[in-house]
Design a protein around this motif. Structure first.
Motif, mmCIF file in Angstrom:
data_model
loop_
_atom_site.group_PDB
_atom_site.id
_atom_site.type_symbol
_atom_site.label_atom_id
_atom_site.label_comp_id
_atom_site.label_asym_id
_atom_site.label_seq_id
_atom_site.Cartn_x
_atom_site.Cartn_y
_atom_site.Cartn_z
ATOM 1 N N UNK A 95 0.810 -1.263 -0.094
ATOM 2 C CA UNK A 95 -0.132 0.028 0.117
ATOM 3 C C UNK A 95 0.911 1.233 0.027
ATOM 4 N N UNK A 96 0.378 2.167 -0.842
ATOM 5 C CA UNK A 96 1.184 3.492 -0.805
ATOM 6 C C UNK A 96 1.478 4.115 0.545
ATOM 7 N N UNK A 147 -4.945 10.262 -0.390
ATOM 8 C CA UNK A 147 -5.398 9.298 0.352
ATOM 9 C C UNK A 147 -4.163 8.232 0.740
ATOM 10 N N UNK A 148 -3.087 8.336 -0.248
ATOM 11 C CA UNK A 148 -1.863 7.650 -0.254
ATOM 12 C C UNK A 148 -0.844 8.391 0.708
ATOM 13 N N UNK A 149 -1.083 9.609 1.109
ATOM 14 C CA UNK A 149 -0.252 10.615 1.747
ATOM 15 C C UNK A 149 0.679 10.958 0.854
ATOM 16 N N UNK A 153 -8.782 8.509 -10.290
ATOM 17 C CA UNK A 153 -8.553 7.831 -9.169
ATOM 18 C C UNK A 153 -8.157 6.535 -9.297
ATOM 19 N N UNK A 154 -8.856 5.961 -10.272
ATOM 20 C CA UNK A 154 -8.232 4.216 -10.559
ATOM 21 C C UNK A 154 -6.753 4.285 -11.242
ATOM 22 N N UNK A 155 -6.723 5.356 -12.358
ATOM 23 C CA UNK A 155 -5.209 5.341 -12.743
ATOM 24 C C UNK A 155 -4.236 5.790 -11.762
#
Length: 392
Positions: free
Chosen positions: A4-5, A41-43, A355-357
């Motif tokens: 996860x990012x 979301x991934x900060x 968002x998906x890309x």
């Protein structure tokens, strides 16, 4: 399985600058908002945001708000400009509208776009009455089909310009000087940015009029070039850099099958930012800069004191770059009006695609690792449904 990012803060610290570059493209800009949501979301928070046209609007919404409010403000803007009264004209505007037939979907999109052209977009632009083509004016800021006063009001409500000018997030927007034809960068490193600079960057004629700033008039930067990549790549003072380059127009595409496809394909080519050509050019330049640095380091001190050698020393560079390339792939039903089809359903589709890309991109840990090649330069291409490294 990719990590996860949010598990990679140490890797992100390998870069001095995280730059988010946002292209112009009207309604397609919702894709960029989706990209930013995934990064947030991934900060993975950019400390340099640069944009042209609608990209400048998105950039201002990001730089002009605290991190915890940025996605909220982006959502407020895009919901405001996609709240269209199409129901009044018998064309439903609902995120749940089921449009499985390709031709039906295209027809609905084109009809929505027609009403946008006729009646404008709430919180963005409204038609001028009477139309200015019948009333010549001595005022360049009145010569357009639409009035962008609603956009100014929206930006002043959603963007804190004091924060923009006193933040550690650098903002750059570009516009073209109508009188000289030269591209101008308005940058918080050199300018005090206000709402005029953002509106100027999106003043695309003849729809929108020129915007006056300090006695000069400016049009949309995309009139001269819809690319902002070289603004970051040519800047010598920002250190090792991770770049997220978002393109909402695709330079590559399929051969047209009808006249509607011809119009759409021509528009894609005209407004695409030529990011890949810019990347290829910069890769070569960066390879030369790295080689020059090594050659200068091997040179005896007594030979390095001449003015010419000192000049070469300013061009030598060991900065490292990772470029993550994200390109929106338009659906076949979107057609030539995709940049001014502002319906809620289409906005949600664009946002979701971005968002998906971006989520797919940041699932690859290697994008957060400094390049170890001789030229200190890597490109991660996410223009298709596959991941590839080093292609441009």
């Amino acid at each position: 399985m990719a990590r996860a990012a949010t598990d990679r803060p140490k890797q992100r610290l390998e870069f001095d600058t995280i730059a988010l570059l946002l292209q112009g493209g009207g309604a397609l800009g919702a894709y960029e908002a989706g990209v930013y949501q995934a990064l947030a979301e991934a900060k993975v928070l950019p400390n340099w945001v640069a944009g042209i046209s609608i990209g400048a609007v998105n950039a201002a919404l990001i730089a002009g708000n605290p991190p915890e409010r940025r996605v909220v403000r982006l959502r407020e803007f895009w919901e405001a400009v996609s709240k269209l009264p199409f129901g009044l004209f018998g064309v439903p505007d609902s995120p749940s509208l089921d449009l499985k037939n390709l031709e039906t979907h295209r027809l609905v999109n084109q009809t929505r776009a027609f009403f946008v052209a006729m009646f404008g977009v709430p919180s963005f632009f409204v038609p001028r009455f009477p139309p200015m083509e019948f009333l010549p004016s001595e005022q360049p800021d009145k010569l357009s089909f639409y009035d962008v006063a609603p956009l100014k009001a929206t930006l002043e409500r959603l963007v804190d310009f004091d924060r923009i000018n006193n933040s550690d997030v650098r903002l750059t927007v570009r516009a073209v000087n109508v009188r000289t034809g030269k591209l101008t960068s308005f940058d918080t490193a050199t300018h005090k940015i206000d709402v005029r600079h953002i509106v100027a960057s999106g003043s695309l004629p003849p729809g929108f009029s020129a915007t006056e700033i300090d006695g000069e008039y400016y049009w949309d930067g995309g009139v001269a070039s819809n690319s902002i990549l070289h603004v970051v790549l040519d800047s010598p003072s920002h250190g090792d850099t991770l770049v997220f380059q978002t393109d909402v127009w695709s330079a590559s595409g399929e051969l047209p099958r009808d006249m509607t496809d011809v119009d759409a394909r021509e528009k894609d080519i005209r407004f695409s930012s030529r990011s890949r050509a810019a990347i290829d050019h910069f890769r070569t330049l960066q390879s030369v800069r790295h080689a020059l640095r090594k050659a200068l380091e091997a040179m005896p001190d007594n030979l390095r004191k001449s003015a010419k050698i000192e000049r070469l020393d300013t061009e030598a560079d060991e900065t490292s770059y990772n470029i993550v390339h994200l390109i929106y792939k338009a659906k076949s039903y979107e057609g030539v009006s995709k940049d001014y089809e502002f319906s809620r359903q289409t906005m949600e589709e664009h946002w979701r695609s971005g968002h998906e890309d971006a989520s797919r991109a940041i699932s690859h840990p290697e994008i957060f690792e400094r390049p170890d090649m001789n030229d200190g330069f890597r490109v991660f291409d996410f223009s298709g449904r596959h991941f590839s490294e080093g292609e441009s």
